[in-house]
Design an enzyme around this catalytic site. Structure first.
Site, PDB file in Angstrom:
ATOM      1  NE  ARG A 102      25.743   2.166  32.599  1.00 51.77           N
ATOM      2  CZ  ARG A 102      24.899   1.416  33.280  1.00 51.77           C
ATOM      3  NH1 ARG A 102      24.988   0.100  33.230  1.00 51.77           N
ATOM      4  NH2 ARG A 102      23.952   1.966  34.015  1.00 51.77           N
ATOM      5  CE  LYS A 140      25.253   8.650  53.334  1.00 50.44           C
ATOM      6  NZ  LYS A 140      24.499   9.120  54.446  1.00 50.44           N
ATOM      7  CG  HIS A 196      27.293  15.523  53.115  1.00 55.62           C
ATOM      8  ND1 HIS A 196      26.810  14.252  53.074  1.00 55.62           N
ATOM      9  CD2 HIS A 196      26.343  16.281  53.699  1.00 55.62           C
ATOM     10  CE1 HIS A 196      25.609  14.238  53.604  1.00 55.62           C
ATOM     11  NE2 HIS A 196      25.295  15.453  54.000  1.00 55.62           N
ATOM     12  CD  GLU A 237      17.378  12.791  57.323  1.00 54.72           C
ATOM     13  OE1 GLU A 237      17.539  13.153  56.152  1.00 54.72           O
ATOM     14  OE2 GLU A 237      17.580  11.628  57.726  1.00 54.72           O
ATOM     15  CG  HIS A 260      26.542  11.744  58.246  1.00 51.40           C
ATOM     16  ND1 HIS A 260      27.557  11.914  57.352  1.00 51.40           N
ATOM     17  CD2 HIS A 260      25.472  11.361  57.506  1.00 51.40           C
ATOM     18  CE1 HIS A 260      27.109  11.674  56.134  1.00 51.40           C
ATOM     19  NE2 HIS A 260      25.855  11.327  56.210  1.00 51.40           N
TER      20      HIS A 260
HETATM   21  N1  LIG Z   1      22.390  10.916  45.513  1.00 52.21           N
HETATM   22  C1  LIG Z   1      22.812  11.286  46.695  1.00 52.21           C
HETATM   23  O1  LIG Z   1      22.273  12.210  47.321  1.00 52.21           O
HETATM   24  C2  LIG Z   1      23.968  10.594  47.342  1.00 52.21           C
HETATM   25  C3  LIG Z   1      24.355  10.991  48.626  1.00 52.21           C
HETATM   26  C4  LIG Z   1      25.463  10.390  49.213  1.00 52.21           C
HETATM   27  C5  LIG Z   1      26.146   9.413  48.528  1.00 52.21           C
HETATM   28  N2  LIG Z   1      25.735   9.022  47.277  1.00 52.21           N
HETATM   29  C6  LIG Z   1      26.524   7.991  46.588  1.00 52.21           C
HETATM   30  O2  LIG Z   1      27.027   8.536  45.372  1.00 52.21           O
HETATM   31  C7  LIG Z   1      27.088   7.549  44.357  1.00 52.21           C
HETATM   32  C8  LIG Z   1      26.244   8.013  43.179  1.00 52.21           C
HETATM   33  O3  LIG Z   1      24.917   8.158  43.606  1.00 52.21           O
HETATM   34  P1  LIG Z   1      23.761   8.727  42.687  1.00 52.21           P
HETATM   35  O4  LIG Z   1      22.598   8.962  43.576  1.00 52.21           O
HETATM   36  O5  LIG Z   1      24.231   9.839  41.834  1.00 52.21           O
HETATM   37  O6  LIG Z   1      23.449   7.460  41.777  1.00 52.21           O
HETATM   38  P2  LIG Z   1      22.643   7.424  40.398  1.00 52.21           P
HETATM   39  O7  LIG Z   1      21.690   8.561  40.283  1.00 52.21           O
HETATM   40  O8  LIG Z   1      22.126   6.042  40.253  1.00 52.21           O
HETATM   41  O9  LIG Z   1      23.782   7.673  39.307  1.00 52.21           O
HETATM   42  C9  LIG Z   1      24.748   6.724  39.012  1.00 52.21           C
HETATM   43  C10 LIG Z   1      25.640   7.246  37.913  1.00 52.21           C
HETATM   44  O10 LIG Z   1      26.585   6.232  37.580  1.00 52.21           O
HETATM   45  C11 LIG Z   1      26.538   5.983  36.175  1.00 52.21           C
HETATM   46  N3  LIG Z   1      26.846   4.569  35.949  1.00 52.21           N
HETATM   47  C12 LIG Z   1      26.139   3.503  36.364  1.00 52.21           C
HETATM   48  N4  LIG Z   1      26.729   2.356  35.958  1.00 52.21           N
HETATM   49  C13 LIG Z   1      27.849   2.727  35.273  1.00 52.21           C
HETATM   50  C14 LIG Z   1      28.885   2.007  34.611  1.00 52.21           C
HETATM   51  N5  LIG Z   1      28.878   0.666  34.553  1.00 52.21           N
HETATM   52  N6  LIG Z   1      29.870   2.704  34.044  1.00 52.21           N
HETATM   53  C15 LIG Z   1      29.883   4.062  34.080  1.00 52.21           C
HETATM   54  N7  LIG Z   1      28.942   4.791  34.683  1.00 52.21           N
HETATM   55  C16 LIG Z   1      27.928   4.134  35.274  1.00 52.21           C
HETATM   56  C17 LIG Z   1      25.114   6.376  35.789  1.00 52.21           C
HETATM   57  O11 LIG Z   1      24.974   6.729  34.441  1.00 52.21           O
HETATM   58  P3  LIG Z   1      24.664   5.643  33.280  1.00 52.21           P
HETATM   59  O12 LIG Z   1      23.538   4.789  33.791  1.00 52.21           O
HETATM   60  O13 LIG Z   1      24.344   6.479  32.093  1.00 52.21           O
HETATM   61  O14 LIG Z   1      25.917   4.891  33.097  1.00 52.21           O
HETATM   62  C18 LIG Z   1      24.919   7.614  36.641  1.00 52.21           C
HETATM   63  O15 LIG Z   1      25.559   8.714  36.039  1.00 52.21           O
HETATM   64  C19 LIG Z   1      26.608   6.269  45.009  1.00 52.21           C
HETATM   65  O16 LIG Z   1      27.696   5.573  45.520  1.00 52.21           O
HETATM   66  C20 LIG Z   1      25.731   6.780  46.170  1.00 52.21           C
HETATM   67  O17 LIG Z   1      25.657   5.854  47.215  1.00 52.21           O
HETATM   68  C21 LIG Z   1      24.664   9.601  46.681  1.00 52.21           C
END
Ligand SMILES: NC(=O)c1ccc[n+]([C@@H]2O[C@H](COP(=O)([O-])OP(=O)(O)OC[C@H]3O[C@@H](n4cnc5c(N)ncnc54)[C@H](OP(=O)(O)O)[C@@H]3O)[C@@H](O)[C@H]2O)c1
Length: 483
Positions: free
Chosen positions: A51, A148, A178, A216, A240
């Site tokens: 966004r 996930k 992963h 961990e 995992h």
């Molecule tokens: N971080 C990790 O290490 C990790 C590991 C395993 C799995 N995951 C999974 O991966 C996914 C992403 O995780 P994350 O940690 O990267 O989350 P995050 O840091 O909260 O990022 C979320 C992303 O989605 C975008 N977003 C949110 N609402 C949106 C909307 N309505 N339309 C379009 N874009 C939108 C956000 O940008 P804007 O707010 O600018 O829209 C941001 O780029 C999740 O499902 C999480 O469970 C993450």
């Protein structure tokens, strides 16, 4: 040894959530490393979406910053980074609204391989799937990558599967775990199925038990609020650890292809006996001065587990009678992931003094220092008679494979390239995920009904006392948790 780079066709990869944590830390750095490895053609387009109101240049600047933080210094070349950034584009879209989709459609080329990475909360999967379909952006063979957690129980996982299935077929959906992208985990299949050595011993007649440990040292840190709604069983075991169990216990697939491998893994999950309360221990870490799990989670009454240890049985001909012990936890004494296959005693000892005898054991280390270690008995050197001593046949990938072993690709590099190549072998199929939830659901429901607090364990320890007892009662012991 020279690494073989398998080229991929030009592609367009759209990353929804491109400004988020996962994209910055993992997805974009992994893509850059593959670019360095010569696997990303210069005409490829990597299109970030979120966004945030950014133009291409601002997005590229953000990615450059992420690369400087998350890519090893030795791999940062200004020229290569500039080349990679030229592949990047950005479109502002709110997944739940209608603006911006036409711009995305104009960027995604209909005649190339297309992949759409949903790196956003699962609540947005439906909105994204509907619009990719409604705006006619995704080709019939476009690949959809999802992260996930894939549901928090069987019902929600089914709902997510149904949401995706409304517009995409199963062979388009790439559910990332992963762990399956880790080199050592893939090596498990190579060790088992490219060598004749272990197969004759790989059954209940010769294997006493198997231990799978993912320990961990970190706590739940900044993820406390999310983690408190999940816990170790949902966050680690259901995906995992169960995947590792499948790779150890599965029958040889007839071919290394997605259907054959995943069919065999699914059979393992379906063969798991239900667990009783005596088979499982939950723990919650406690530490001094506001460093306990409950402080990190911001929930003084939390009953969520930061540790799980369990004993399970795969009820089939191969494994009847061999327990599998799984444990995972946070704030433990060391960061280590390993699988230990512990073999039985020889049927008869010919040595008078066999008191020094120890089990043969194959230890597969996933981290740190990826490698394998086969523990064998030999004669202790010297004139003192036939005394036995256990020694390791130790193989570190870094040493055995030279430069290539020391520079193993991140799991995401491998997995993203598999998406582009259209190879689903290392991704979870919908029925696998559902079967795993079907096994874990009753366990979690039992805890929720009992409303019991997990057993406390000290931060920096090996986990709760009861977890040690889980093994002791069976006359066995956990391997020490150490790096
Ligand atoms: N971080 C990790 O290490 C990790 C590991 C395993 C799995 N995951 C999974 O991966 C996914 C992403 O995780 P994350 O940690 O990267 O989350 P995050 O840091 O909260 O990022 C979320 C992303 O989605 C975008 N977003 C949110 N609402 C949106 C909307 N309505 N339309 C379009 N874009 C939108 C956000 O940008 P804007 O707010 O600018 O829209 C941001 O780029 C999740 O499902 C999480 O469970 C993450």
């Amino acid at each position: 040894m020279v690494s073989r780079v398998i080229p991929v066709d030009p592609f367009d990869l759209v990353i929804f959530g491109a400004t988020g944590d996962l994209a910055r830390r993992k997805i974009l750095p992994s893509l850059y490393r593959r670019f360095l490895g010569g696997q990303i053609p210069e005409e490829a387009r990597i299109i970030g979406v979120s966004r945030a109101e950014l133009n291409d240049e601002q997005f590229r600047a953000q990615v450059a910053e992420a690369l400087s933080e998350f890519v090893n210094q030795s791999k940062q070349s200004a020229e290569q980074i500039a080349g990679f950034l030229r592949c990047l584009h950005y479109v502002t879209i709110d997944a739940t609204e209608e603006a911006g989709w036409d711009k995305l459609k104009a960027l995604v080329r209909p005649d190339l391989v297309q992949a759409f990475y949903f790196s956003v909360a699962p609540a947005l999967f439906g909105a994204l799937a509907d619009r990719l379909h409604g705006y006619d952006i995704a080709r019939a063979d476009a690949r959809i990558v999802v992260e996930k957690p894939f549901g928090r129980d069987l019902a929600s996982a089914r709902a997510l599967n149904d949401t995706l299935a409304a517009h995409f077929s199963e062979d388009q959906i790439y559910r990332i775990d992963h762990y399956l992208g880790k080199e050592t985990v893939q090596n498990l299949m190579a060790v088992r199925f490219a060598n004749i050595l272990f197969e004759p011993l790989w059954n209940a007649q010769y294997v006493d038990h198997v231990q799978i440990t993912v320990a961990e040292t970190v706590g739940v840190g900044g993820r406390g609020a999310y983690y408190d709604t999940s816990g170790a069983m949902r966050d680690m075991v259901q995906n995992h650890l169960m995947q590792l169990l499948c790779l150890i216990a599965m029958e040889p697939p007839y071919h290394f292809d997605p259907s054959a491998v995943r069919d065999e893994k699914l059979k393992v999950i379906r063969a798991l006996d239900p667990l009783g309360p005596e088979d499982i221990v939950r723990g919650q870490y406690v530490g001094p001065n506001g460093t306990s799990y409950r402080d990190d989670a911001g929930n003084p009454n939390s009953r969520t587990e930061s540790y799980v240890a369990l004993r399970c049985h795969v009820a089939n001909w191969r494994w009847k009678g061999t327990p599998f012990y799984l444990r995972t936890g946070k704030k433990l004494r060391a960061r280590t992931s390993e699988i230990a296959v512990v073999f039985k005693e020889p049927p008869h000892s010919i040595f008078d003094d066999a008191t020094d005898w120890r089990e043969n054991m194959l230890v597969i280390r996933l981290q740190p220092n990826e490698g394998m270690n086969l523990k064998m008995m030999i004669k202790e050197p010297g004139p003192g008679g036939m005394r036995l001593v256990q020694v390791p046949l130790d193989m570190s990938f870094a040493e055995a494979l030279g430069e290539e072993g020391a520079d193993m690709p991140d799991a995401y590099e491998r997995l993203i390239m598999d998406v582009i190549r259209g190879n689903q072998t290392l991704f979870m199929r919908g029925d696998e995920v559902e079967a795993a939830w079907a096994w874990t659901d009753p366990i979690i429901a039992g805890w929720e009904a009992a409303k019991a607090r997990p057993q406390a364990y000290d931060s920096g320890s090996s986990g709760p006392e009861d977890a040690l007892m889980l093994m002791h009662r069976d006359g066995r012991r956990w391997r020490e948790i150490r790096e």
